[in-house]
Every structure is written in structure tokens, then in C-alpha cells.
Design a protein around this motif. Structure first.
Motif, mmCIF file in Angstrom:
data_model
loop_
_atom_site.group_PDB
_atom_site.id
_atom_site.type_symbol
_atom_site.label_atom_id
_atom_site.label_comp_id
_atom_site.label_asym_id
_atom_site.label_seq_id
_atom_site.Cartn_x
_atom_site.Cartn_y
_atom_site.Cartn_z
ATOM 1 N N GLU A 182 -33.758 31.568 -7.477
ATOM 2 C CA GLU A 182 -32.543 30.855 -7.087
ATOM 3 C C GLU A 182 -31.641 30.537 -8.289
ATOM 4 O O GLU A 182 -31.222 29.390 -8.507
ATOM 5 C CB GLU A 182 -32.903 29.561 -6.343
ATOM 6 C CG GLU A 182 -33.440 29.783 -4.949
ATOM 7 C CD GLU A 182 -32.392 30.383 -4.015
ATOM 8 O OE1 GLU A 182 -31.225 29.952 -4.084
ATOM 9 O OE2 GLU A 182 -32.739 31.294 -3.239
ATOM 10 N N HIS A 237 -28.465 30.151 -10.410
ATOM 11 C CA HIS A 237 -27.024 29.939 -10.313
ATOM 12 C C HIS A 237 -26.469 29.808 -11.732
ATOM 13 O O HIS A 237 -27.004 29.036 -12.541
ATOM 14 C CB HIS A 237 -26.697 28.665 -9.528
ATOM 15 C CG HIS A 237 -26.927 28.789 -8.052
ATOM 16 N ND1 HIS A 237 -25.913 29.077 -7.164
ATOM 17 C CD2 HIS A 237 -28.069 28.678 -7.315
ATOM 18 C CE1 HIS A 237 -26.407 29.130 -5.937
ATOM 19 N NE2 HIS A 237 -27.712 28.891 -5.996
ATOM 20 N N GLU A 261 -27.187 26.969 -14.412
ATOM 21 C CA GLU A 261 -26.804 25.717 -13.760
ATOM 22 C C GLU A 261 -27.973 25.168 -12.944
ATOM 23 O O GLU A 261 -28.250 23.968 -12.960
ATOM 24 C CB GLU A 261 -25.602 25.948 -12.851
ATOM 25 C CG GLU A 261 -25.142 24.696 -12.108
ATOM 26 C CD GLU A 261 -23.992 24.987 -11.160
ATOM 27 O OE1 GLU A 261 -22.902 24.447 -11.397
ATOM 28 O OE2 GLU A 261 -24.185 25.761 -10.207
ATOM 29 N N SER A 262 -28.658 26.051 -12.218
ATOM 30 C CA SER A 262 -29.843 25.656 -11.461
ATOM 31 C C SER A 262 -30.698 26.893 -11.248
ATOM 32 O O SER A 262 -30.247 28.026 -11.413
ATOM 33 C CB SER A 262 -29.468 25.020 -10.124
ATOM 34 O OG SER A 262 -28.784 25.943 -9.298
ATOM 35 N N GLY A 263 -31.951 26.663 -10.853
ATOM 36 C CA GLY A 263 -32.895 27.757 -10.731
ATOM 37 C C GLY A 263 -33.705 27.914 -12.003
ATOM 38 O O GLY A 263 -33.552 27.148 -12.957
ATOM 39 N N ARG A 264 -34.553 28.930 -12.038
ATOM 40 C CA ARG A 264 -35.395 29.115 -13.213
ATOM 41 C C ARG A 264 -35.823 30.570 -13.358
ATOM 42 O O ARG A 264 -35.785 31.346 -12.411
ATOM 43 C CB ARG A 264 -36.638 28.231 -13.133
ATOM 44 C CG ARG A 264 -37.658 28.661 -12.097
ATOM 45 C CD ARG A 264 -38.907 27.780 -12.121
ATOM 46 N NE ARG A 264 -39.969 28.340 -11.324
ATOM 47 C CZ ARG A 264 -40.136 28.136 -10.032
ATOM 48 N NH1 ARG A 264 -39.293 27.348 -9.382
ATOM 49 N NH2 ARG A 264 -41.144 28.710 -9.378
#
Length: 270
Positions: A16, A18, A64-67
Motif C-alpha cells: 500500500e 503512497h 507518505e504511507s505504506g511500507r
């Protein structure tokens, strides 16, 4: 998202992801797993987010987000020492070869060991390189069929030969995952096919994982056992190559919206 073979746990995982560059939303929830020993082709029109994704995988783009996980360890926002160790496990083959023009093929291959040595560049400079490193560099050149060109500089080699030197340099690094970013874009069709055949053969023999970006759809289906297709910052196709219709690949390039962008100075310095 395509699930990896349970017998082959993922060596690389994007979950996920971003990424934004200011108001520009470049990666919009990208997820995929790459199993150990798997060779996948990443497809998509220019600007779809492929380049940003590749920079994200080694920590050069700010998420920004996720990994991103490598061998089960999250490297997104990891301390610098963890990120450096992770980058040593990622080998790159670039479109433009990135060889040092003043150095011989053998010396260029030696640079593949730089991340493994305490004193970096000095440790692999020809006059200071360990005997075992010099011998291994020659072995890597032999693997790509260029042992007889070891003393030649890049300008004395053809484009296909230069890319073979780059593959030998990647081998010298002894990575677990290979990222090949349009490795045949600068080559003629015959040399390009020969380089892909060599790259895939070496990856399979070494049991490495490979993520390779291409624009040649016929070659993508021929060499990639799996196709990951991106469009407008998202993964819209992820399947075994034999089960994909050509129309599904063509659709990746139809009505494409550019979302990718050059890295910011902050990213480049990361």
C-alpha cells in the motif's frame, strides 16, 4: 494482488505504497510481492509511476504511507545503517550502463564489491583491491563472456558489451534482488535480446529475484513468467504471463495519464 507461492516466501514486498511530490499523487496504494527466485516484468507507460516505485524500493523516494519489506524486515523509514545494509542486497542494472569511462571493464566490475568493504572506493581501487576481489571480478566477467575484454575501457566496447560489464558488476555485489531498469532500451534488437537472455539465465542460475522494467511487450511476455502492469500510479495487472491477453498489455498504454515526476533534491540526498 497476486499471492506468491507459499513455498517461496516473498523476498521483497511493497504494501500500500503512497508517494506524493507536493500536490502530485504519484503512487496510489501500490502493492506487490516478489518471491525468492522469481523473475517479473514491470510494465507501464512513461509517467505511470514505475521510476518512483523503483526509487521507493531502495529508500530514495519518501513514502507518505505504506511500507517496503526486504527479507521480512521493513526498510521504509529505517535507520540509515539498516537502509545501507538493505541496499547491499539490491543489485541494479541501468539503461545507460553507468560505467566509469576512465576505468577498464575489470576495474568497473570491482566497484560491485564497494558496499562490502569498510573503506568503500579505496578498498576496490585496483591498486588496493584484495586478491580475492580481483579474482572474483574476473570470474564475473567470465560469466558474461567478457574475460578477454577485461582491460578494455567502456569506449572500446559495444553497447551490448558495456551492459554485460554492468551485469558482471551487479554479480560482483552478490545481491539477493536485481532491479533492471529498462536494461535494453539503449541497445539494438539483437544485442537487447542477447542481454535479456544472459540476464535471465544468470538470475535463474544464481536463484536471484528479478524485477525488470521493459517497454517491449513481446519480450516481456517471452521472458517474464509474471507481468506487473501499472497505470496512473496503481497496479492494475498482476498475473502469470501465459494467461495474459495482448489486449490487456496494450491497455496499459492507452489513455495513459502521467503521474510520475523527477525526484526532488531532498529525495536525491536521501
Amino acid at each position: 494482488m497476486r499471492m506468491p507461492d507459499a513455498a517461496k516466501p516473498p523476498v521483497l514486498r511493497a504494501h500500500e505504497i503512497h508517494v506524493r511530490f507536493g500536490a502530485l499523487h504519484v503512487l496510489r496504494g501500490v502493492s506487490f510481492d516478489l518471491a525468492r527466485g522469481e523473475g517479473a516484468v514491470l510494465l507501464g507507460a512513461n509517467g505511470c509511476g514505475k521510476s518512483t516505485l523503483l526509487r521507493t524500493l531502495n529508500g530514495l523516494a519518501t513514502v507518505e504511507s505504506g511500507r517496503v519489506d526486504l527479507n521480512g524486515r521493513t526498510i521504509t523509514d529505517a535507520p540509515s545503517r539498516v537502509l545501507r545494509a538493505a541496499r547491499r542486497q539490491l543489485g541494479y542494472v541501468f539503461q545507460h550502463f553507468n560505467l566509469v569511462p576512465q576505468l577498464s571493464a575489470h576495474q568497473n566490475v570491482l566497484f560491485g564489491a564497494m558496499g562490502q568493504r569498510r573503506f568503500g572506493v579505496l578498498s576496490v581501487a585496483n591498486a588496493f583491491a584484495r586478491t580475492e576481489d580481483r579474482e572474483r571480478a574476473m570470474q564475473c566477467l567470465e560469466r558474461v563472456g567478457l574475460a578477454d575484454r577485461a582491460t578494455h575501457r567502456p569506449a572500446e566496447l559495444s553497447g551490448g558489451q558495456q551492459q554485460r560489464v554492468a551485469i558482471a558488476r551487479m554479480l560482483m555485489q552478490a545481491p539477493q534482488v536485481v532491479i533492471a531498469d529498462e536494461p535494453i532500451a539503449s541497445l539494438d534488437p539483437k544485442a537487447g535480446r542477447e542481454v535479456l537472455e544472459l540476464l535471465w539465465r544468470i538470475v535463474e542460475e544464481e536463484g536471484l529475484s528479478l524485477l525488470c522494467t521493459l517497454h517491449q511487450l513481446d519480450l516481456a511476455q517471452e521472458f517474464g513468467k509474471r507481468i506487473i502492469g501499472m497505470k496512473a500510479g496503481r497496479v492494475v495487472l498482476d498475473a502469470a504471463s501465459p494467461g495474459i491477453d495482448r489486449a490487456d498489455l496494450d491497455a496499459l498504454y492507452q489513455g495513459a495519464v502521467r503521474v510520475d515526476a523527477a525526484p526532488t533534491p531532498q529525495e536525491a540526498a536521501a
